[in-house]
Write a protein that holds these residues in place. Structure first.
Motif, PDB file in Angstrom:
ATOM      1  N   ALA A 152       0.817  -1.218   0.000  1.00 37.62           N
ATOM      2  CA  ALA A 152       0.000   0.000   0.000  1.00 37.62           C
ATOM      3  C   ALA A 152       0.851   1.269   0.000  1.00 37.62           C
ATOM      4  CB  ALA A 152      -0.943   0.020   1.202  1.00 37.62           C
ATOM      5  N   PHE A 153       2.173   1.119   0.062  1.00 38.59           N
ATOM      6  CA  PHE A 153       3.082   2.267   0.077  1.00 38.59           C
ATOM      7  C   PHE A 153       3.898   2.291  -1.211  1.00 38.59           C
ATOM      8  CE2 PHE A 153       3.614   2.196   5.020  1.00 38.59           C
ATOM      9  CZ  PHE A 153       2.297   2.606   5.153  1.00 38.59           C
ATOM     10  N   SER A 154       4.189   3.504  -1.690  1.00 41.58           N
ATOM     11  CA  SER A 154       5.095   3.664  -2.826  1.00 41.58           C
ATOM     12  C   SER A 154       5.872   4.964  -2.639  1.00 41.58           C
ATOM     13  CB  SER A 154       4.330   3.680  -4.153  1.00 41.58           C
ATOM     14  OG  SER A 154       3.449   4.787  -4.219  1.00 41.58           O
ATOM     15  N   VAL A 155       6.869   5.157  -3.475  1.00 40.30           N
ATOM     16  CA  VAL A 155       7.729   6.345  -3.399  1.00 40.30           C
ATOM     17  C   VAL A 155       7.755   7.016  -4.760  1.00 40.30           C
ATOM     18  CG1 VAL A 155      10.049   7.213  -2.916  1.00 40.30           C
ATOM     19  CG2 VAL A 155       9.154   5.263  -1.616  1.00 40.30           C
ATOM     20  N   SER A 156       7.607   8.335  -4.773  1.00 43.22           N
ATOM     21  CA  SER A 156       7.686   9.102  -6.011  1.00 43.22           C
ATOM     22  C   SER A 156       8.933   9.980  -6.010  1.00 43.22           C
ATOM     23  CB  SER A 156       6.447   9.998  -6.156  1.00 43.22           C
ATOM     24  OG  SER A 156       6.616  10.921  -7.219  1.00 43.22           O
ATOM     25  N   ASP A 157       9.602  10.039  -7.143  1.00 45.00           N
ATOM     26  CA  ASP A 157      10.769  10.910  -7.291  1.00 45.00           C
ATOM     27  C   ASP A 157      10.406  12.219  -8.001  1.00 45.00           C
ATOM     28  OD1 ASP A 157      10.344  10.011  -9.868  1.00 45.00           O
ATOM     29  OD2 ASP A 157      12.296   9.029 -10.085  1.00 45.00           O
ATOM     30  N   TYR A 158       9.121  12.554  -8.033  1.00 43.31           N
ATOM     31  CA  TYR A 158       8.661  13.735  -8.771  1.00 43.31           C
ATOM     32  C   TYR A 158       9.385  15.011  -8.328  1.00 43.31           C
ATOM     33  CZ  TYR A 158       5.742  17.751  -9.929  1.00 43.31           C
ATOM     34  OH  TYR A 158       5.304  18.982 -10.343  1.00 43.31           O
ATOM     35  N   GLU A 159       9.411  15.286  -7.030  1.00 43.78           N
ATOM     36  CA  GLU A 159      10.019  16.531  -6.563  1.00 43.78           C
ATOM     37  C   GLU A 159      11.533  16.516  -6.757  1.00 43.78           C
ATOM     38  OE1 GLU A 159       8.790  17.573  -2.612  1.00 43.78           O
ATOM     39  OE2 GLU A 159       6.716  17.977  -3.228  1.00 43.78           O
ATOM     40  N   LEU A 160      12.154  15.367  -6.573  1.00 44.52           N
ATOM     41  CA  LEU A 160      13.606  15.277  -6.768  1.00 44.52           C
ATOM     42  C   LEU A 160      13.986  15.554  -8.218  1.00 44.52           C
ATOM     43  CD1 LEU A 160      14.470  12.126  -4.619  1.00 44.52           C
ATOM     44  CD2 LEU A 160      14.764  14.531  -4.005  1.00 44.52           C
ATOM     45  N   ASN A 161      13.191  15.057  -9.146  1.00 39.92           N
ATOM     46  CA  ASN A 161      13.501  15.249 -10.564  1.00 39.92           C
ATOM     47  C   ASN A 161      13.323  16.684 -11.011  1.00 39.92           C
ATOM     48  OD1 ASN A 161      14.164  12.559 -10.962  1.00 39.92           O
ATOM     49  ND2 ASN A 161      12.106  11.973 -11.616  1.00 39.92           N
ATOM     50  N   ARG A 162      12.497  17.464 -10.309  1.00 36.97           N
ATOM     51  CA  ARG A 162      12.282  18.859 -10.701  1.00 36.97           C
ATOM     52  C   ARG A 162      13.494  19.729 -10.362  1.00 36.97           C
ATOM     53  NH1 ARG A 162       7.426  21.754  -8.586  1.00 36.97           N
ATOM     54  NH2 ARG A 162       7.537  22.915 -10.545  1.00 36.97           N
ATOM     55  N   GLU A 163      14.261  19.325  -9.343  1.00 39.15           N
ATOM     56  CA  GLU A 163      15.482  20.023  -8.939  1.00 39.15           C
ATOM     57  C   GLU A 163      15.240  21.502  -8.688  1.00 39.15           C
ATOM     58  OE1 GLU A 163      18.625  19.181 -11.681  1.00 39.15           O
ATOM     59  OE2 GLU A 163      18.745  17.081 -11.095  1.00 39.15           O
ATOM     60  N   GLN A 164      14.204  21.798  -7.919  1.00 39.06           N
ATOM     61  CA  GLN A 164      13.914  23.154  -7.484  1.00 39.06           C
ATOM     62  C   GLN A 164      13.180  23.089  -6.161  1.00 39.06           C
ATOM     63  OE1 GLN A 164      10.327  24.867  -9.794  1.00 39.06           O
ATOM     64  NE2 GLN A 164      11.261  23.450 -11.262  1.00 39.06           N
ATOM     65  N   VAL A 165      12.994  24.242  -5.535  1.00 37.38           N
ATOM     66  CA  VAL A 165      12.282  24.274  -4.265  1.00 37.38           C
ATOM     67  C   VAL A 165      10.944  23.564  -4.417  1.00 37.38           C
ATOM     68  CG1 VAL A 165      11.182  25.758  -2.549  1.00 37.38           C
ATOM     69  CG2 VAL A 165      13.417  26.372  -3.473  1.00 37.38           C
ATOM     70  N   SER A 166      10.624  22.707  -3.446  1.00 40.61           N
ATOM     71  CA  SER A 166       9.444  21.849  -3.539  1.00 40.61           C
ATOM     72  C   SER A 166       8.239  22.523  -2.877  1.00 40.61           C
ATOM     73  CB  SER A 166       9.725  20.499  -2.852  1.00 40.61           C
ATOM     74  OG  SER A 166      10.850  19.868  -3.426  1.00 40.61           O
ATOM     75  N   TYR A 167       7.348  23.053  -3.694  1.00 38.05           N
ATOM     76  CA  TYR A 167       6.110  23.632  -3.179  1.00 38.05           C
ATOM     77  C   TYR A 167       5.004  22.585  -3.282  1.00 38.05           C
ATOM     78  CZ  TYR A 167       8.395  28.189  -3.189  1.00 38.05           C
ATOM     79  OH  TYR A 167       9.247  29.234  -2.935  1.00 38.05           O
ATOM     80  N   THR A 168       4.319  22.368  -2.173  1.00 39.00           N
ATOM     81  CA  THR A 168       3.316  21.300  -2.109  1.00 39.00           C
ATOM     82  C   THR A 168       2.203  21.492  -3.124  1.00 39.00           C
ATOM     83  OG1 THR A 168       3.812  20.990   0.237  1.00 39.00           O
ATOM     84  CG2 THR A 168       1.724  20.093  -0.560  1.00 39.00           C
TER      85      THR A 168
END
Length: 221
Positions: A70-86
């Protein structure tokens, strides 16, 4: 409608407290899935605060959720390589899965700081908040904060035993070669030891730890 929790954070490193929060949210908020989203750089931190690479943080997250369907991990924010705004992250996942209802997961400390978040009013129109409070938290203060924010959206306040550990404390323990296997998934412990993460620079250069100190062997339940 599928309910999916989004759990963002530095995960520096991910620990059992994070996993416990996700399990609590699954049960009390009736979620079918939780996605862990390690941040490239939190708006409230400097990038230099991350003392291990993004690749290591991502790898530890993936190891921590291994065996948890039921758990997974996303690399979406890491791939953007900028400040992570929710708000950008929520928008991304809603476009990916428009039929799902997303719940933004956080601890009680984040709820009390929520009005400092980027475009927080708009964010509350897009998703509900799932707040996991500690049993020892001031419930009156949290309920007041949730009530104020509820004018803008849905706030779900849950209460459960929260493990008394933080990533900051774990990093300090590892720098001092202290055992912290009680606080980390076993495969994450092995990864940290193998890659010599969070050690003092001089110890890493020597390629060994001081005699009698933490070597990754699990000594507690």
């Amino acid at each position: 409608m599928e309910r999916i929790g989004l759990f963002g954070g530095s995960f520096h490193p991910i620990h059992n407290g994070h996993l416990h929060l996700a399990h609590t949210a699954m049960e009390q908020l009736h979620l079918q899935h939780v996605i862990f989203v390690p941040a490239y750089c939190s708006p409230f931190k400097q990038k230099s605060a991350y003392t291990v690479s993004d690749a290591h943080r991502l790898a530890m997250c993936r190891l921590a959720v291994a065996g948890e369907p039921a758990f997974s991990v996303s690399d979406y924010e890491l791939n953007r390589e900028q400040v992570s705004y929710t708000i950008d992250t929520i928008s991304h996942f809603q476009k990916q899965n428009p039929e799902a209802a997303f719940v933004l997961l956080m601890g009680s400390d984040m709820l009390l700081q929520f009005q400092n978040w980027y475009r927080w009013q708009e964010l509350l129109t897009m998703t509900e908040l799932g707040v996991i409070a500690r049993e020892t938290d001031d419930r009156v203060v949290l309920e007041q904060a949730a009530q104020e924010l509820s004018a803008y959206g849905t706030i779900q306040l849950c209460c459960d035993r929260v493990l008394p550990i933080s990533s900051t404390k774990i990093r300090e323990m590892l720098k001092k070669n202290q055992d912290c296997t009680c606080y980390l998934p076993e495969n994450v412990v092995k990864y940290i030891v193998f890659h010599q993460l969070y050690q003092r620079t001089e110890e890493k250069e020597n390629g060994k730890r001081k005699q009698g100190n933490f070597d990754g062997k699990r000594i507690c339940d």
